[in-house]
Scaffold this motif. Structure first.
Motif, PDB file in Angstrom:
ATOM      1  N   GLU A 251     121.353  57.219   1.192  1.00  0.00           N
ATOM      2  CA  GLU A 251     120.085  57.516   1.863  1.00  0.00           C
ATOM      3  C   GLU A 251     120.249  57.481   3.375  1.00  0.00           C
ATOM      4  OE1 GLU A 251     115.449  55.895   2.113  1.00  0.00           O
ATOM      5  OE2 GLU A 251     116.790  55.178   0.515  1.00  0.00           O
ATOM      6  N   GLY A 252     120.975  56.486   3.883  1.00  0.00           N
ATOM      7  CA  GLY A 252     121.201  56.383   5.320  1.00  0.00           C
ATOM      8  C   GLY A 252     122.063  57.519   5.842  1.00  0.00           C
ATOM      9  N   ILE A 253     123.057  57.946   5.034  1.00  0.00           N
ATOM     10  CA  ILE A 253     123.917  59.053   5.435  1.00  0.00           C
ATOM     11  C   ILE A 253     123.122  60.350   5.485  1.00  0.00           C
ATOM     12  CG2 ILE A 253     125.870  60.485   4.683  1.00  0.00           C
ATOM     13  CD1 ILE A 253     127.121  57.867   3.589  1.00  0.00           C
ATOM     14  N   ARG A 254     122.250  60.550   4.499  1.00  0.00           N
ATOM     15  CA  ARG A 254     121.398  61.744   4.500  1.00  0.00           C
ATOM     16  C   ARG A 254     120.506  61.783   5.744  1.00  0.00           C
ATOM     17  NH1 ARG A 254     119.758  61.575  -1.886  1.00  0.00           N
ATOM     18  NH2 ARG A 254     121.241  63.159  -2.631  1.00  0.00           N
TER      19      ARG A 254
ATOM     20  N   ALA B  98     123.529  63.479  -5.377  1.00  0.00           N
ATOM     21  CA  ALA B  98     124.498  62.386  -5.293  1.00  0.00           C
ATOM     22  C   ALA B  98     125.717  62.642  -6.170  1.00  0.00           C
ATOM     23  CB  ALA B  98     123.835  61.069  -5.692  1.00  0.00           C
ATOM     24  N   GLU B  99     125.508  63.242  -7.345  1.00  0.00           N
ATOM     25  CA  GLU B  99     126.634  63.462  -8.264  1.00  0.00           C
ATOM     26  C   GLU B  99     127.647  64.467  -7.738  1.00  0.00           C
ATOM     27  OE1 GLU B  99     122.994  65.557 -10.251  1.00  0.00           O
ATOM     28  OE2 GLU B  99     123.387  63.776  -9.026  1.00  0.00           O
TER      29      GLU B  99
ATOM     30  N   LEU C 241     128.738  64.381  -4.595  1.00  0.00           N
ATOM     31  CA  LEU C 241     129.353  63.778  -3.415  1.00  0.00           C
ATOM     32  C   LEU C 241     130.324  62.666  -3.821  1.00  0.00           C
ATOM     33  CD1 LEU C 241     126.139  63.470  -1.223  1.00  0.00           C
ATOM     34  CD2 LEU C 241     127.983  65.138  -0.933  1.00  0.00           C
ATOM     35  N   ALA C 242     131.355  62.469  -2.979  1.00  0.00           N
ATOM     36  CA  ALA C 242     132.319  61.388  -3.216  1.00  0.00           C
ATOM     37  C   ALA C 242     131.681  60.068  -2.800  1.00  0.00           C
ATOM     38  CB  ALA C 242     133.590  61.650  -2.416  1.00  0.00           C
ATOM     39  N   LEU C 243     131.242  59.313  -3.803  1.00  0.00           N
ATOM     40  CA  LEU C 243     130.575  58.035  -3.581  1.00  0.00           C
ATOM     41  C   LEU C 243     131.152  56.981  -4.516  1.00  0.00           C
ATOM     42  CD1 LEU C 243     126.905  59.387  -3.539  1.00  0.00           C
ATOM     43  CD2 LEU C 243     128.164  58.581  -1.528  1.00  0.00           C
ATOM     44  N   LEU C 244     131.163  55.741  -4.069  1.00  0.00           N
ATOM     45  CA  LEU C 244     131.626  54.624  -4.888  1.00  0.00           C
ATOM     46  C   LEU C 244     130.441  53.886  -5.499  1.00  0.00           C
ATOM     47  CD1 LEU C 244     134.248  52.973  -2.494  1.00  0.00           C
ATOM     48  CD2 LEU C 244     134.742  54.426  -4.476  1.00  0.00           C
TER      49      LEU C 244
END
Length: 254
Positions: A186-189, A211-212, A214-217
C-alpha cells in the motif's frame, strides 16, 4: 542513454564480461589476446560507439525492470542517513590512464568509506542472491569462502561492485538485496502514485497493479525484505580487474 561519460566506456554493469574465461575463448582480431565471445562482442560495440559518438544501448523498458528501479528508492528509506543514493551519477576512473575508457554508476555511497549496490530481483533470483548474501560465516565457511561463492555464482554483481569500489576509491563494498513484504504494498503504491520525476511514466502502473502480479514476500516468512553483506574487496581482485581493463583498452582505442 547517451550520457557522454558512458559513450565507448567499459562500464561497471558490463565489466564482468572482461573477467570471463573458458577453454572456448577466442583470439581478438585486434591484439591476438584471448577473450570470451561476450567480451569480443562488447569491444566491437565500444569501437562503434567511439565512431558514432553515442551509446548503442538506448535503454529498455519492462515492468520487472521498472519495479526493480522503483524499489531502489524504497530501499533508501530503510537505510541510515550516512548513505547517499546516486544511481543516476556516473563516475570515471580517477587515473589519467583510464580516462574516457572506464566508468560506472554506483547505487549508494558512504563517501570515503564504501559503495553499495542494490538488487531488487524477481522472486526466484531474489531468493538465490539473498541465500548467497546471508550464508553465515563459520570456522569452516570463512569470509574468503563467502566472497568466492559470490564471485563464482554471481559474477555480474560481484565485478560490478569491485569496479565501482575502484572508481570511487574505496575498498569496502556492500551487496544489498530487497524484496518488499506484502504489507508494504500500500505504501509503495502511494509512492508510485505521487512520484513526479521526469521518468514518472515508468512507474504509474505500480499504483494499480494487482498484488499477485508483483514480486512480494509473505510477512513472517523465511526471507527478510532487506539483506546486506559488506566486505573488503580483495586486493588481488582490484589488481586483476585493473589489468583486464588495461588490456581491454587496447581493443577499443585503436
Amino acid at each position: 542513454m547517451n550520457n557522454i561519460e558512458r559513450v565507448a566506456h567499459i562500464t561497471s554493469s558490463k565489466i564482468y564480461l572482461l573477467c570471463q574465461t573458458s577453454t572456448r575463448d577466442k583470439k581478438s582480431p585486434i591484439t591476438g589476446n584471448k577473450w570470451s565471445a561476450g567480451a569480443l562482442t562488447y569491444f566491437e560495440e565500444k569501437r562503434i560507439e567511439r565512431k558514432l559518438g553515442k551509446c548503442l544501448d538506448l535503454g529498455g523498458y519492462s515492468r520487472p525492470s521498472s519495479w526493480g528501479t522503483f524499489l531502489e528508492m524504497v530501499v533508501f528509506n530503510h537505510l541510515g542517513l550516512e548513505y547517499k543514493i546516486e544511481s543516476k551519477d556516473t563516475t570515471e576512473h580517477p587515473d589519467e590512464e583510464f580516462k574516457n575508457i572506464w566508468s560506472g554508476s554506483r547505487d549508494l555511497i558512504v563517501p570515503g568509506v564504501k559503495i553499495g549496490e542494490i538488487k531488487c530481483y524477481q522472486l526466484k533470483k531474489f531468493a538465490q542472491y539473498t541465500d548467497a548474501l546471508t550464508i553465515p560465516i563459520t570456522k569452516t565457511f570463512t569470509m574468503a569462502h563467502k566472497i568466492q561463492n559470490l564471485k563464482d555464482n554471481f559474477s555480474d554483481e560481484y565485478w560490478q561492485m569491485v569496479s565501482n569500489a575502484i572508481l570511487n576509491e574505496v575498498n569496502i563494498a556492500e551487496a544489498i538485496s530487497f524484496c518488499p513484504y506484502e504489507s508494504e504494498l500500500e505504501g509503495i503504491r502511494e509512492l508510485a502514485e505521487n512520484y513526479d520525476g521526469d521518468d514518472q511514466w515508468q512507474f504509474k502502473w505500480i499504483a494499480m497493479e494487482k498484488a499477485e502480479n508483483l514480486a512480494l514476500l509473505k510477512d513472517g516468512g523465511h526471507y527478510q525484505n532487506l539483506n546486506m553483506f559488506e566486505f573488503e574487496v580483495p586486493k588481488e581482485d582490484i589488481e586483476f580487474l585493473t589489468e583486464r581493463v588495461r588490456l581491454a583498452k587496447k581493443e577499443i582505442i585503436i
